[in-house]
Design an enzyme around this catalytic site. Structure first.
Site, short mmCIF file in Angstrom:
data_model
loop_
_atom_site.label_atom_id
_atom_site.label_comp_id
_atom_site.label_asym_id
_atom_site.label_seq_id
_atom_site.Cartn_x
_atom_site.Cartn_y
_atom_site.Cartn_z
N ASP A 70 46.72 32.64 34.24
CA ASP A 70 45.37 32.39 34.77
C ASP A 70 44.82 31.06 34.30
O ASP A 70 45.35 30.42 33.38
CB ASP A 70 44.42 33.50 34.32
CG ASP A 70 44.73 34.84 34.97
OD1 ASP A 70 45.38 34.84 36.03
OD2 ASP A 70 44.32 35.87 34.41
N ARG A 115 44.91 40.47 28.18
CA ARG A 115 43.53 40.15 27.82
C ARG A 115 42.67 41.42 27.71
O ARG A 115 41.76 41.49 26.88
CB ARG A 115 42.93 39.17 28.83
CG ARG A 115 43.54 37.77 28.74
CD ARG A 115 43.15 36.90 29.92
NE ARG A 115 41.71 36.75 30.03
CZ ARG A 115 41.11 36.24 31.11
NH1 ARG A 115 41.85 35.85 32.16
NH2 ARG A 115 39.80 36.13 31.16
N ARG A 119 52.44 33.87 36.54
CA ARG A 119 51.31 33.16 37.16
C ARG A 119 50.12 33.21 36.21
O ARG A 119 49.15 33.94 36.45
CB ARG A 119 50.98 33.79 38.50
CG ARG A 119 52.12 33.75 39.49
CD ARG A 119 51.82 34.59 40.71
NE ARG A 119 52.94 34.60 41.65
CZ ARG A 119 53.00 35.36 42.74
NH1 ARG A 119 51.99 36.19 43.02
NH2 ARG A 119 54.05 35.32 43.53
#
Length: 255
Positions: free
Chosen positions: A52, A198, A50
């Protein structure tokens, strides 16, 4: 009934991520709409990752069930005629009914790209994070080496993480710089927590500037506290490279 597996590449710039949302266009939405139109059925795809808002992919995987008689390998050709230019199905095939892109054993690779020089490159503004302070790639690699293995990555996960466990295994974490001053952080693991790559990138950037020493990484892991690690790097620098599944004959632990 048969199950079709798609491998999907996309530029995530104009989308609110993968998963369907009430207030924004998503990759999953566009695939559902195009497949439903193509096959004349209500199609709902299930994805492996999923991603972002703003994150890109070269090889996200999803599946859907269908009654169509169209051969699996032909669906990609017809589907791409109905998708926008920034979403491309690069492979389609029939798979077993028990294959699930999220729960089947796999190895996943992400890359985070940083343009590290004095001035930005307008042609890379959508897929790299521009950072003008000098980065020491050798220090970043030393820190990256400390992330390899099975660890509790709670310090490297968003506080909004919903996973039952924050233990993950990283098989490989490599930092390189090319001739165009793009620093690439390549991470391969058995799975990733929300914003984990990230946050790894943001932490390694701080290592590269000398704000964090490579020797501090084990302590950051040990603290299991999001505030111990560096900031979350911007989404646009992140690309999901792809997944390798055991069902494809891959030895995901050793190759």
């Amino acid at each position: 009934m048969k199950r079709i597996r798609l491998t999907v590449a996309y530029d995530g710039t104009n989308y609110c991520g993968w998963q369907i949302q009430p207030n924004g266009v998503t990759i999953q939405q566009k695939l559902n709409e195009a497949l439903s139109d193509l096959l004349g059925e209500d199609i709902q795809v299930t994805g492996a990752s999923r991603t972002d808002s703003g994150v890109h992919s070269l090889g996200n995987v999803c599946v859907f069930d269908t009654e169509t008689k169209m051969p699996g390998e032909k669906i990609s050709y017809a589907l791409n005629q109905r998708l926008p230019d920034d979403i491309v199905v690069v492979d389609s095939r029939e798979t077993s009914m028990d294959f699930h892109p999220r729960f089947s054993k796999s190895r996943k690779t992400y890359e985070y790209r940083i343009l590290n020089r004095k001035f930005p490159d307008p042609t890379r503004r959508l897929d790299t994070h521009f950072f003008h302070y000098p980065l020491d790639v050798e220090l970043m690699q030393k820190a990256a080496d400390a992330l390899v293995g099975e660890h509790d990555f709670k310090s490297f996960a968003s506080v909004h993480m919903q996973s039952e466990t924050s233990v993950r295994t990283i098989y490989r974490c490599q930092v390189t710089r090319d001739e165009h001053d793009i620093v690439t952080i390549s991470v391969t693991g058995n799975g990733f927590l929300y914003n984990m790559v990230r946050i790894i990138a943001g932490t390694l950037i701080q290592v590269g500037t000398g704000m964090i020493a490579p020797e501090e990484i084990p302590q950051i892991l040990e603290r299991k506290d999001r505030e111990a690690a560096g900031p979350t790097a911007p989404a646009k620098g992140l690309t999901m490279i792809g997944l390798e599944y055991e069902e494809d004959g891959k030895n995901i632990l050793t190759e």
